[in-house]
Enzyme design. Structure first.
Site, PDB file in Angstrom:
ATOM      1  N   ARG A 182      25.717  60.589  58.249  1.00  0.00           N
ATOM      2  CA  ARG A 182      26.509  60.585  59.482  1.00  0.00           C
ATOM      3  C   ARG A 182      26.754  59.131  59.856  1.00  0.00           C
ATOM      4  NH1 ARG A 182      22.140  64.241  60.243  1.00  0.00           N
ATOM      5  NH2 ARG A 182      22.789  66.420  60.494  1.00  0.00           N
ATOM      6  N   LYS A 205      19.184  63.672  62.969  1.00  0.00           N
ATOM      7  CA  LYS A 205      19.078  64.398  64.229  1.00  0.00           C
ATOM      8  C   LYS A 205      17.653  64.880  64.460  1.00  0.00           C
ATOM      9  CE  LYS A 205      23.826  66.107  64.655  1.00  0.00           C
ATOM     10  NZ  LYS A 205      24.676  67.313  64.789  1.00  0.00           N
ATOM     11  N   HIS A 273      33.415  61.223  59.341  1.00  0.00           N
ATOM     12  CA  HIS A 273      32.616  62.426  59.085  1.00  0.00           C
ATOM     13  C   HIS A 273      33.189  63.244  57.935  1.00  0.00           C
ATOM     14  CE1 HIS A 273      29.224  64.766  60.456  1.00  0.00           C
ATOM     15  NE2 HIS A 273      29.917  65.881  60.322  1.00  0.00           N
ATOM     16  N   ARG A 276      31.427  62.534  54.790  1.00  0.00           N
ATOM     17  CA  ARG A 276      30.190  63.308  54.622  1.00  0.00           C
ATOM     18  C   ARG A 276      30.507  64.713  54.115  1.00  0.00           C
ATOM     19  NH1 ARG A 276      24.837  64.280  56.727  1.00  0.00           N
ATOM     20  NH2 ARG A 276      24.656  66.247  57.854  1.00  0.00           N
ATOM     21  N   HIS A 299      20.152  68.919  57.218  1.00  0.00           N
ATOM     22  CA  HIS A 299      20.407  70.092  58.048  1.00  0.00           C
ATOM     23  C   HIS A 299      19.098  70.802  58.349  1.00  0.00           C
ATOM     24  CE1 HIS A 299      24.882  70.576  56.667  1.00  0.00           C
ATOM     25  NE2 HIS A 299      24.743  69.721  57.668  1.00  0.00           N
ATOM     26  N   TYR A 308      29.686  74.992  53.238  1.00  0.00           N
ATOM     27  CA  TYR A 308      30.350  74.280  52.148  1.00  0.00           C
ATOM     28  C   TYR A 308      30.665  75.191  50.973  1.00  0.00           C
ATOM     29  CZ  TYR A 308      29.440  70.112  54.796  1.00  0.00           C
ATOM     30  OH  TYR A 308      29.432  69.173  55.797  1.00  0.00           O
TER      31      TYR A 308
END
Length: 327
Positions: A182, A205, A273, A276, A299, A308
């Site tokens: 990111r 995150k 983004h 990514r 994730h 994806y």
């Protein structure tokens, strides 16, 4: 677990000032503003949310307090928040749609923030109003081709007049595509990573760390940038620097990508983004395992990575329609 109500002192309340404008007509009069200030601290300290998430959630809390004060015609405190029902939340979301023109996705995020705030304000025993959020059609990420990804990085660098800034932009964009970071993660990298090894530890995150391998071309680009950067890249300082030596702002990267995509005639979806997304899609197309991809992307849930597979299927259908004589 929701934290109990903590009433900070006035200085804490000033550290998280209410919003400006018509949404905060008499917000300073509401005791619940202290709850919103404590909510911000809870998100940062206990939930480890990003600064962006904290700002967005606390802004929603302030909007809700102001709305309830107007809607109910009185001061709002934690006890008042505990009496809100489904009809109150529906009225709040309707107002937000009218005032801000919220899309379904934005309304769903707003409702999520409201629920989090009410859960915090009410403590463990709170019974949240039952309200289903609007249906959100999950969009499929749109990657760009490997050739376009490289062209984007080269063009952004070529547009710079200062050699070290050109090298920086090339390094950043190759890192986003080559390692799937990111943009905020790239901006947060520490110069202590130098000299680079074959992998780096990235904090994503929720303060979750993951190991990300670096391709030789990415390591070389970052090394070239570091060699000519005029600022001391010492441990504890930012790896990527702005023109005045401070930490590089993600907005500068986004502007560089926006300008490059216009020059190259690439679609508007070509953003940092999107690099990514392209990293993930191209790895999956070359046989990467979903679990491996989940680890690389950082994730928390596999469902976030599974989107994806839809990208890859969509690409196959595009090829089929273009090539099959009866498509």
């Amino acid at each position: 677990m929701a934290a109990p109500l903590i009433v900070p002192d006035a200085q804490d309340a000033r550290a998280h000032p209410p919003l400006k404008g018509k949404d905060v007509r008499v917000l300073d009069d509401h005791p619940a503003r202290f709850t919103a200030a404590a909510f911000a601290d809870h998100l940062r300290r206990d939930r480890l949310r990003s600064a962006h998430t904290v700002r967005a959630y606390v802004a929603t809390a302030h909007r809700l307090i102001a709305f309830v004060g107007e809607h109910r015609g009185g001061l709002v405190d934690a006890a008042t928040l505990g009496t809100l029902g489904t009809s109150d939340l529906r009225a709040y979301l309707a107002r937000r749609r009218d005032d801000a023109g919220l899309t379904n996705a934005s309304a769903a995020r707003e409702l999520s923030a409201v629920r989090a705030f009410l859960a915090f304000a009410g403590g463990e025993a709170v019974l949240l109003p039952r309200l289903h959020g609007p249906r959100v059609k999950r969009g499929v990420p749109r990657p760009i081709s490997p050739v376009d990804a490289r062209a984007l990085a080269d063009d952004a660098a070529d547009a710079r007049d200062v050699p070290w800034i050109a090298a920086r932009d090339l390094a950043v964009l190759l890192l986003l595509y080559g390692a799937g970071l990111r943009v905020g993660e790239a901006m947060a990298l520490d110069a202590g990573l130098l000299p680079l090894s074959e992998s780096i530890v990235v904090t994503g995150k929720g303060n979750k760390a993951r190991v990300v391998p670096l391709l030789p071309v990415v390591r070389a680009a970052i090394g070239d940038y570091a060699a000519i950067c005029p600022w001391a890249l010492a441990k504890g300082s930012a790896l990527f620097r702005g023109a005045k030596g401070g930490r590089l702002d993600a907005a500068i990267v986004r502007r560089a990508v926006a300008a490059a995509r216009v020059r190259l005639g690439l679609p508007e979806r070509t953003t940092p983004h999107a690099l990514r997304h392209s990293f993930a899609t191209h790895l999956l197309g070359r046989g990467a395992d979903l679990r491996q991809l989940q680890e690389l992307l950082g994730h928390a849930s596999l469902s976030s990575t599974q989107i994806y597979t839809a990208v890859d299927t969509a690409h196959l259908m595009d090829v089929y329609r273009a090539a099959h004589p009866r498509a």
